[in-house]
Design an enzyme around this catalytic site. Sequence first.
Site, PDB file in Angstrom:
ATOM      1  N   TYR A   1     -10.506 -25.104 -46.830  1.00  0.00           N
ATOM      2  CA  TYR A   1     -10.315 -23.749 -47.383  1.00  0.00           C
ATOM      3  C   TYR A   1      -9.203 -22.956 -46.687  1.00  0.00           C
ATOM      4  CZ  TYR A   1     -14.168 -21.873 -44.225  1.00  0.00           C
ATOM      5  OH  TYR A   1     -14.980 -21.504 -43.208  1.00  0.00           O
ATOM      6  N   GLU A   2      -8.850 -21.848 -47.275  1.00  0.00           N
ATOM      7  CA  GLU A   2      -7.693 -21.042 -46.829  1.00  0.00           C
ATOM      8  C   GLU A   2      -6.406 -21.866 -46.801  1.00  0.00           C
ATOM      9  OE1 GLU A   2      -8.409 -18.161 -46.995  1.00  0.00           O
ATOM     10  OE2 GLU A   2     -10.534 -18.107 -46.536  1.00  0.00           O
ATOM     11  N   GLY A   3      -6.235 -22.724 -47.794  1.00  0.00           N
ATOM     12  CA  GLY A   3      -5.078 -23.612 -47.839  1.00  0.00           C
ATOM     13  C   GLY A   3      -5.420 -24.913 -47.145  1.00  0.00           C
TER      14      GLY A   3
END
Lengths: 587, 587
Positions: free
Chosen positions: A436-438
């Site tokens: 997550y978050e890239g």
Amino acid sequence: MAGYIPPIDDISFLLGGVFDLDAQMAALPGFEEVNTDLATSILEEGGKFCAEILEPLNRSGDEEGCTLEDGLVTTPKGFAQAYGAFVDGGWAGLSGNPDYGGQGLPRVLQILLDEMLSSANLSFGLFPGLTRGAVEAIAHHATDELKQTYLPKMISGEWTGAMALTESSAGTDLGLLTTRAEPRGDGSYAIRGTKIFISSGDQDFGGNVVHLVLARLPDAPKGVKGISLFLVPKFLVKQDGSLGERNRMSVGSLEHKMGIHAQPTCVMNYDGAIGWLVGEPGRGLNAMFTMMNAERLFVGIQGLGIGEAANQKAAAYARDRLQGRSPDGARGPVPIIEHADVRKMLLTGRSLTEAGRALAVWTALQMDIATRHPDPEARRTADGFVALLTPVVKAAFTDFGFEIAVMSQQVFGGHGYIREWGMEQFVRDARITQIYEGTNGVQAMDLVGRKLAMDNGDVVRRFFALVHADLSSANGSAEFESAKGAVTEALVRLEQLTEDLLSTSADPMEAGASATDYLRFFALVSFGWLWVRMADKAAASVPTALTKRKLLLARFFAARLLPQTLALEAAIRAGATDIMALDADLF
Amino acid sequence: MAGYIPPIDDISFLLGGVFDLDAQMAALPGFEEVNTDLATSILEEGGKFCAEILEPLNRSGDEEGCTLEDGLVTTPKGFAQAYGAFVDGGWAGLSGNPDYGGQGLPRVLQILLDEMLSSANLSFGLFPGLTRGAVEAIAHHATDELKQTYLPKMISGEWTGAMALTESSAGTDLGLLTTRAEPRGDGSYAIRGTKIFISSGDQDFGGNVVHLVLARLPDAPKGVKGISLFLVPKFLVKQDGSLGERNRMSVGSLEHKMGIHAQPTCVMNYDGAIGWLVGEPGRGLNAMFTMMNAERLFVGIQGLGIGEAANQKAAAYARDRLQGRSPDGARGPVPIIEHADVRKMLLTGRSLTEAGRALAVWTALQMDIATRHPDPEARRTADGFVALLTPVVKAAFTDFGFEIAVMSQQVFGGHGYIREWGMEQFVRDARITQIYEGTNGVQAMDLVGRKLAMDNGDVVRRFFALVHADLSSANGSAEFESAKGAVTEALVRLEQLTEDLLSTSADPMEAGASATDYLRFFALVSFGWLWVRMADKAAASVPTALTKRKLLLARFFAARLLPQTLALEAAIRAGATDIMALDADLF
């Protein structure tokens, strides 16, 4: 099962010894009164909260999970109460802006608190973590009115925040998103669309949930340039600041996930929900990145925290568990910590977490310098370092955190696979941090494709020069001379590789083919640098158990883990041609 | 979600092309009629069974899990029926001894069927897998009476088998076990004790469950020399072979596990259960290792199977999922398979599974030679190779399988973390393969501490000589010349390392400190060897999609993955001193 022990000794060694916090803070207006003693005692208290309140809820939270009934989210037993205690203790606002009621302490304290939160209870830590990200975006981009309405209660923790970016067909590629925002004629907008994977999308702690939602204005151009950011609260806020009626938004369902079961990861429906623009129309991605960069560092720290916790439990188990005979065959059964292969796993974990913590502290100090230093040039340099290191911290820390969780589980043998022991939860929970978050692949592309090129490569060159200077000034006593030599040699190879990449950075295929390997190389050299700094300090200190361990771990890291750079370099040098050659249908 | 596609094309390339099955089988009395056509058509049918019957139960089995109520185990919906179809189709007895009703087909077919079973449904595959291990132990060590009573129904699959070794304080170190066996005066024994982690410990398929239980006779010496093996059936068998009354054994509970939820992993209580000695008193470990070695290869194949399945799904997803722009920025959104980083993950998976499959086939052929070859010297040589490769196949295949599952999950981004997509199940299921049947650390110690030393090192030297010969005889066309060179160079380094280890093998600390790294090095060189063999065959064949991919993967493997040996070598050369230096309480 041994409980989590906050790594206060190591923190104090880093702050007081390696990084000389007192001198650093003295140079930053507003932080002058922060020193090692104060920082350590705050973090001791924070650590106690994590160990005593949050860790006991970690496994029960995983077993129980969150539920959604009649549109209402219920978090696991004890979470709402713990969150209340977290807010009451003032932990939510530790580094928050004092103009809005925060305590205004430096990022370096925040990042260490975040590590302990993540060690104790990753799912819980996401609530304040995401709130802080939302605060950053609002503070930097929203109108004064929105700031006054939302920031004080978000910084105190009374209200929580969430980032609503992803849609089922728009993840990494946000340009594809379809959520719409229509002006309502009164300065507000009606938001319509469905978002998925929304961490902390709702809670039952009381208070508001402030969503920052990416959406398109009518007639916005296609792609990322047509995206704007909107503040969309669960409850509309009355003039007096109290909560009014429910906004037209609802939790469609909770995602069924591999881990972080105590986190209500929501599918969110916005059915004409009222929202307000944050930042300029069409500049939503820009505003989002303010919050995203904060989150990326936070997620890296999650990886660090989970690695630390898993490694601690594995070491404790290895001291207790009796199996097999001593290496010379004379005694048995012996604690498995006497077996070389078990030691190697434990030392690998420790050498990665302690270096990671040092790099986290260094990066947070750069953030503090970037915000507070009186010299604009110093601010600019520090800001560049933070930008450079953000993808490294996010991706490498979470990759290492996952690897350490897996290794620590392995130390438990069959028991590691059984839920009751809690080790498999670390693996399942850690796994999300790489995604997550890239995803970590996206982080690597950010490093190679964007960050290296900052100031035509001068930011990264400045970073390497700083590392060289530190390595040269380390005394290099016999106890870590070999480590110092190995790190210097790896740094030189990394510099060459970097120059080569900079000269071919026009070729996105070469960048893509080498990015993940390059990022890991970069992280390993950075860790080596900090091992030399830590060993240098340890060698100059009165010998203690801690300094003895530091010197040994510096040698272990340089001899056992740093050589991974040889493999990574060879892989990078192999280039992109073969990778791009195969037709898609032959995979 | 795309379904599993049995890799029949690759199997046929290996059997018909690379390994010349027809010639190999012609030399083995009893197998003369087995040829590539026959083998491929049998495996096509087996693959169909796996894809059509077993895979559809994989995710539902994970969600549903097993239950224990009133002492009765219930497997997930559809499992009992699928097991019945598996037995009716004759799949259980594929390689079983014809004297007891088996089909007597070679191990090379069995191992490829096992791979497909593991790809489709790891939990299901454990039932026949463990039964076969128990069959081996009974066939080699039990009395004729036991063989006649049990083998026919176990080989047909009507009855299943289980291995009951582990106790809560005796895992890797079986010498610590405390289960007792007392003579009942009629040649049978009363077994008392509790075992944990018993895969396939019970089922609801009907038929018997035949446990092979390690226990101590009265007055047996402490440690491993006091251990004997007993056959303990769930139902006592009547004179006419039909099932009689329940034996005094019961499932105490089901373990709560990270994965393989469709497997009833049991805590077993033996409360004076009647059992019969298998093999000589005090030689239980010896008999157990017959079954354990079979299981270790099987578990390695599980790693291979899960890697193949995960990689297939990731490739299919990457062809479908549209995100981001083409490398030149001209088109978008494009399938993510156009991105270099995604390709690299997919190619890594494929290059490891296809080489793994080749090594599995080669090892199985050695097993067939060891059993059937008329020349005792050829049998002995092949047997040595199997012993040498067993820990490599077990540990490296499962480590790679897990790594591929993680990478394949990563290709899915956030969706990979969501249960519905099935990718996280691969990760959870794969994880056990690195742990059970001897952790991978134990495998590495077996390789370095025991297998290298066989015949004073001559077995491993003979293996290296064979690899050298194959590398020299490969034509090395321009398409894979670089790969051939790289593999040869790595082999030479491995040989040197091996000689160094052989000369210090008296030092168990050095062996322990280097074992896991050495095993991976050994596996990578073995994979490189088989990539050269596959590329050589591909280069000499009429070009097809498959041969094109083989040549590319050979280069990819040699350039991108084989260099890991550089890091492994450096780590091994770092030695044990620092690893052993730290006091246990400083970890």
